[in-house]
Enzyme design. Structure first.
Site, PDB file in Angstrom:
ATOM      1  N   GLU A  11       0.816  -1.208   0.000  1.00  0.00           N
ATOM      2  CA  GLU A  11       0.000   0.000   0.000  1.00  0.00           C
ATOM      3  C   GLU A  11       0.857   1.268   0.000  1.00  0.00           C
ATOM      4  O   GLU A  11       0.511   2.250  -0.650  1.00  0.00           O
ATOM      5  CB  GLU A  11      -0.930   0.018   1.221  1.00  0.00           C
ATOM      6  CG  GLU A  11      -2.019  -1.031   1.189  1.00  0.00           C
ATOM      7  CD  GLU A  11      -3.008  -0.817   0.062  1.00  0.00           C
ATOM      8  OE1 GLU A  11      -3.155   0.330  -0.416  1.00  0.00           O
ATOM      9  OE2 GLU A  11      -3.634  -1.804  -0.353  1.00  0.00           O
TER      10      GLU A  11
ATOM     11  N   ASP B 121      -6.503   9.043  -4.667  1.00  0.00           N
ATOM     12  CA  ASP B 121      -5.977   7.877  -5.373  1.00  0.00           C
ATOM     13  C   ASP B 121      -6.409   7.909  -6.838  1.00  0.00           C
ATOM     14  O   ASP B 121      -6.964   8.900  -7.323  1.00  0.00           O
ATOM     15  CB  ASP B 121      -6.373   6.584  -4.663  1.00  0.00           C
ATOM     16  CG  ASP B 121      -7.859   6.272  -4.749  1.00  0.00           C
ATOM     17  OD1 ASP B 121      -8.590   6.948  -5.497  1.00  0.00           O
ATOM     18  OD2 ASP B 121      -8.293   5.326  -4.052  1.00  0.00           O
TER      19      ASP B 121
END
Length: 222
Positions: free
Chosen positions: A63, A72
């Site tokens: 991550e 994102d």
């Protein structure tokens, strides 16, 4: 002297906060956040099982730690280790804690909390004993692709059949997102395979005759 209304000041401040938020094109929203929170019922006598530290480290590497708010690839506001703040871009209305940024230890606490849904799914659907490493690898997979994809996967079928030699073949299928293969997903699957077989040789079994090994999309399962 011109007096600026407080509402205008607040709007300008929010605009500055939004403009300073980075968009990370290779950051993919973890699937665990894209479904209703997993409320899988644990089998009788089964207690919540934590993901051991080595397993959490694999998720952290995949991550990536980001102390500040970011948007994102889906333009969803996120922070820490892929933690979804909201399914909208960051706009300055986030909690004070997130607007100030988080430390790595705090990000680890958030990840441990977020991982609980993946843990429940693995504990509720896997019917065979798992080592800490195998359990952690599957939890990372569920965190990434989401509970529904795992429940409907050939990966779960081969795990429950204890055909662990087929696990690498099945994990390596889940490398697409948005219709294209993603290098980060390929790398993540290799980390999961290494973790799943921690302390053991990684099998190199040939696929069963007629087995479909076509690449799968972590969002659509197709």
């Amino acid at each position: 002297m011109r007096i600026v209304p407080l509402a205008t000041v607040a709007a300008l401040a929010a605009g500055c906060a939004t403009s300073s938020v980075q968009r990370i094109e290779d950051a993919i929203t973890p699937g665990i956040f894209l479904e209703p929170e997993s409320r899988d019922v644990l089998p009788a006598g089964v207690e919540m099982r934590p993901v051991y530290p080595k397993g959490l480290e694999v998720t952290k590497v995949s991550e990536g730690f980001r102390a500040r708010l970011y948007n994102d690839v889906a333009n969803y506001c996120s922070i820490a280790y892929g933690h979804l703040v909201k399914r909208l871009p960051c706009d300055g209305s986030e909690s004070e804690e997130f607007r100030a940024g988080v430390s790595e230890p705090r990000a680890g606490e958030i990840l441990t909390h977020d991982m609980a849904g993946a843990q429940r799914t693995v504990l509720a659907t896997v019917r065979v004993p798992l080592s800490d490493a195998k359990y952690a690898a599957l939890c990372d997979f569920v965190y990434n692709v989401g509970p529904a994809q795992f429940k409907d996967s050939t990966l779960l079928r081969v795990v429950n059949a204890q055909k662990f030699d087929q696990v690498p073949l099945q994990l390596r299928r889940w490398v697409r997102a948005g219709g294209r293969e993603i290098e980060g997903l390929k790398n993540r699957r290799e980390r999961e395979i290494k973790l799943f077989f921690d302390g053991e040789p990684t099998p190199r079994a040939a696929p069963p005759a007629g087995e479909d090994l076509s690449p799968l999309d972590i969002r659509t399962g197709r």
